[in-house]
Design a protein around this motif. Sequence first.
Motif, PDB file in Angstrom:
ATOM      1  N   VAL A  81       0.839  -1.204   0.000  1.00 26.33           N
ATOM      2  CA  VAL A  81       0.000   0.000   0.000  1.00 26.33           C
ATOM      3  C   VAL A  81       0.874   1.255   0.000  1.00 26.33           C
ATOM      4  N   VAL A  82       1.878   1.276   0.858  1.00 23.33           N
ATOM      5  CA  VAL A  82       2.768   2.443   0.946  1.00 23.33           C
ATOM      6  C   VAL A  82       3.481   2.664  -0.387  1.00 23.33           C
ATOM      7  N   ARG A  83       3.927   1.596  -1.006  1.00 17.74           N
ATOM      8  CA  ARG A  83       4.613   1.712  -2.299  1.00 17.74           C
ATOM      9  C   ARG A  83       3.702   2.364  -3.333  1.00 17.74           C
ATOM     10  N   HIS A  84       2.462   1.909  -3.434  1.00 18.95           N
ATOM     11  CA  HIS A  84       1.541   2.456  -4.429  1.00 18.95           C
ATOM     12  C   HIS A  84       1.238   3.927  -4.146  1.00 18.95           C
ATOM     13  N   VAL A  85       1.013   4.265  -2.881  1.00 20.40           N
ATOM     14  CA  VAL A  85       0.714   5.655  -2.533  1.00 20.40           C
ATOM     15  C   VAL A  85       1.912   6.545  -2.837  1.00 20.40           C
ATOM     16  N   THR A  86       3.118   6.052  -2.532  1.00 21.18           N
ATOM     17  CA  THR A  86       4.334   6.834  -2.775  1.00 21.18           C
ATOM     18  C   THR A  86       4.521   7.114  -4.258  1.00 21.18           C
ATOM     19  N   VAL A  87       4.400   6.083  -5.082  1.00 22.65           N
ATOM     20  CA  VAL A  87       4.573   6.257  -6.521  1.00 22.65           C
ATOM     21  C   VAL A  87       3.510   7.196  -7.081  1.00 22.65           C
ATOM     22  N   ASP A  88       2.261   7.059  -6.627  1.00 24.65           N
ATOM     23  CA  ASP A  88       1.207   7.957  -7.085  1.00 24.65           C
ATOM     24  C   ASP A  88       1.485   9.396  -6.665  1.00 24.65           C
ATOM     25  N   TRP A  89       2.031   9.574  -5.459  1.00 23.67           N
ATOM     26  CA  TRP A  89       2.340  10.923  -4.981  1.00 23.67           C
ATOM     27  C   TRP A  89       3.382  11.578  -5.886  1.00 23.67           C
ATOM     28  N   PHE A  90       4.438  10.861  -6.231  1.00 22.73           N
ATOM     29  CA  PHE A  90       5.466  11.411  -7.114  1.00 22.73           C
ATOM     30  C   PHE A  90       4.900  11.675  -8.505  1.00 22.73           C
ATOM     31  N   ARG A  91       4.061  10.781  -8.968  1.00 20.99           N
ATOM     32  CA  ARG A  91       3.494  10.963 -10.302  1.00 20.99           C
ATOM     33  C   ARG A  91       2.656  12.237 -10.353  1.00 20.99           C
ATOM     34  N   HIS A  92       1.816  12.456  -9.353  1.00 22.21           N
ATOM     35  CA  HIS A  92       0.968  13.636  -9.343  1.00 22.21           C
ATOM     36  C   HIS A  92       1.765  14.909  -9.077  1.00 22.21           C
ATOM     37  N   ARG A  93       2.787  14.823  -8.232  1.00 19.57           N
ATOM     38  CA  ARG A  93       3.577  16.015  -7.940  1.00 19.57           C
ATOM     39  C   ARG A  93       4.412  16.441  -9.140  1.00 19.57           C
ATOM     40  N   ASP A  94       5.080  15.488  -9.750  1.00 18.21           N
ATOM     41  CA  ASP A  94       6.002  15.815 -10.829  1.00 18.21           C
ATOM     42  C   ASP A  94       5.283  16.046 -12.147  1.00 18.21           C
ATOM     43  N   GLY A  95       4.236  15.275 -12.386  1.00 18.86           N
ATOM     44  CA  GLY A  95       3.498  15.441 -13.623  1.00 18.86           C
ATOM     45  C   GLY A  95       4.268  14.923 -14.830  1.00 18.86           C
ATOM     46  N   ARG A  96       3.566  14.786 -15.917  1.00 19.02           N
ATOM     47  CA  ARG A  96       4.161  14.239 -17.137  1.00 19.02           C
ATOM     48  C   ARG A  96       5.288  15.118 -17.664  1.00 19.02           C
ATOM     49  N   ARG A  97       5.107  16.441 -17.627  1.00 20.56           N
ATOM     50  CA  ARG A  97       6.113  17.329 -18.210  1.00 20.56           C
ATOM     51  C   ARG A  97       7.435  17.228 -17.455  1.00 20.56           C
ATOM     52  N   ARG A  98       7.366  17.218 -16.113  1.00 25.91           N
ATOM     53  CA  ARG A  98       8.596  17.157 -15.329  1.00 25.91           C
ATOM     54  C   ARG A  98       9.284  15.810 -15.486  1.00 25.91           C
ATOM     55  N   LEU A  99       8.514  14.740 -15.527  1.00 29.00           N
ATOM     56  CA  LEU A  99       9.111  13.425 -15.734  1.00 29.00           C
ATOM     57  C   LEU A  99       9.728  13.310 -17.120  1.00 29.00           C
ATOM     58  N   SER A 100       9.134  13.967 -18.100  1.00 31.42           N
ATOM     59  CA  SER A 100       9.651  13.895 -19.464  1.00 31.42           C
ATOM     60  C   SER A 100      11.040  14.496 -19.583  1.00 31.42           C
ATOM     61  N   VAL A 101      11.387  15.421 -18.693  1.00 30.33           N
ATOM     62  CA  VAL A 101      12.714  16.030 -18.721  1.00 30.33           C
ATOM     63  C   VAL A 101      13.792  14.972 -18.569  1.00 30.33           C
ATOM     64  N   VAL A 102      13.483  13.904 -17.834  1.00 32.24           N
ATOM     65  CA  VAL A 102      14.441  12.824 -17.623  1.00 32.24           C
ATOM     66  C   VAL A 102      14.894  12.236 -18.958  1.00 32.24           C
ATOM     67  N   ALA A 103      14.009  12.230 -19.936  1.00 31.25           N
ATOM     68  CA  ALA A 103      14.300  11.580 -21.211  1.00 31.25           C
ATOM     69  C   ALA A 103      14.835  12.531 -22.270  1.00 31.25           C
ATOM     70  N   ASP A 104      15.041  13.802 -21.930  1.00 33.94           N
ATOM     71  CA  ASP A 104      15.435  14.783 -22.944  1.00 33.94           C
ATOM     72  C   ASP A 104      16.737  14.431 -23.641  1.00 33.94           C
ATOM     73  N   GLY A 105      17.685  13.826 -22.910  1.00 37.01           N
ATOM     74  CA  GLY A 105      18.979  13.536 -23.510  1.00 37.01           C
ATOM     75  C   GLY A 105      19.070  12.181 -24.174  1.00 37.01           C
ATOM     76  N   LEU A 106      17.952  11.453 -24.253  1.00 37.20           N
ATOM     77  CA  LEU A 106      17.984  10.116 -24.837  1.00 37.20           C
ATOM     78  C   LEU A 106      17.875  10.176 -26.360  1.00 37.20           C
TER      79      LEU A 106
END
Length: 257
Positions: A81-106
């Motif tokens: 349960v904690v794992r799922h809540v944690t991952v969802d929290w990061f997903r909602h906080r960072d959002g798609r645009r912020r996570l996409s920055v990780v892939a900019d140099g690929l």
Amino acid sequence: MEGWAAELVSGRPDAAWDAFVDRYRRLIFAAIRHYAQDYDDVMDVFARVCEALREDDLRRLRTYVAQPDHRARFSTWLVTVVRHVTVDWFRHRDGRRRLSVVADGLPPVRRRIFEHVFLDQRSHIEAYELIRAREAPALSFKEFLGELRATYNAVTDGRRGRVLAELGGTPPADVEAAAASPDDIADTRALLERALGALSTEDRVAVELYVVEELPAADVARILGLPNAKAVHNRVYRALAAARARLAQVGVGRGDV
């Protein structure tokens, strides 16, 4: 029945919550720190976990207590349960645009893999079919698996990488073992799941917590009621050896999974 559960069944939810937090605070923080290092992030996620568990008059906890049979110990369920809540929290906080920055140099193919697998939550096979249909019709499945593993290696370093790894699901097999077709890989995965499924409940939980969740052996020992960390090591190694032996019986070697 644990004290917090007895309080809950007796109709004292506030006392149940206090006893629950007192008993499992350290385990919750340990599970959160697997994904978060920043102090503020850890505390924010902890607050969100508490909020999620207290929702609807402790609905999640009541549901677990009410089950006549439990497939896993409560502590194992709680870590999930904690794992799922944690991952969802990061997903909602960072959002798609912020996570996409990780892939900019690929490179282009790996960036597309990142978008399909990590952001859109598509399966590896579906990502391959989409990339081949839209952008790289000559891409072989073996070449795709090489790009897939390279993408995982590039974006799953560090604690943020652990969150991304959760979003991406199970990482691919080694490229040298990945020349098989999607059907062959599915068959091998089914055999692996069957071998792990043949383990006792205690052994499966030990493997999940120590190998998959990467909890310290001492924490796993406390959760499972084992005497010490060495007992955890022994149980996990015996369980993995048993699973490998079952796979070997059907012709699946170490390099095939």
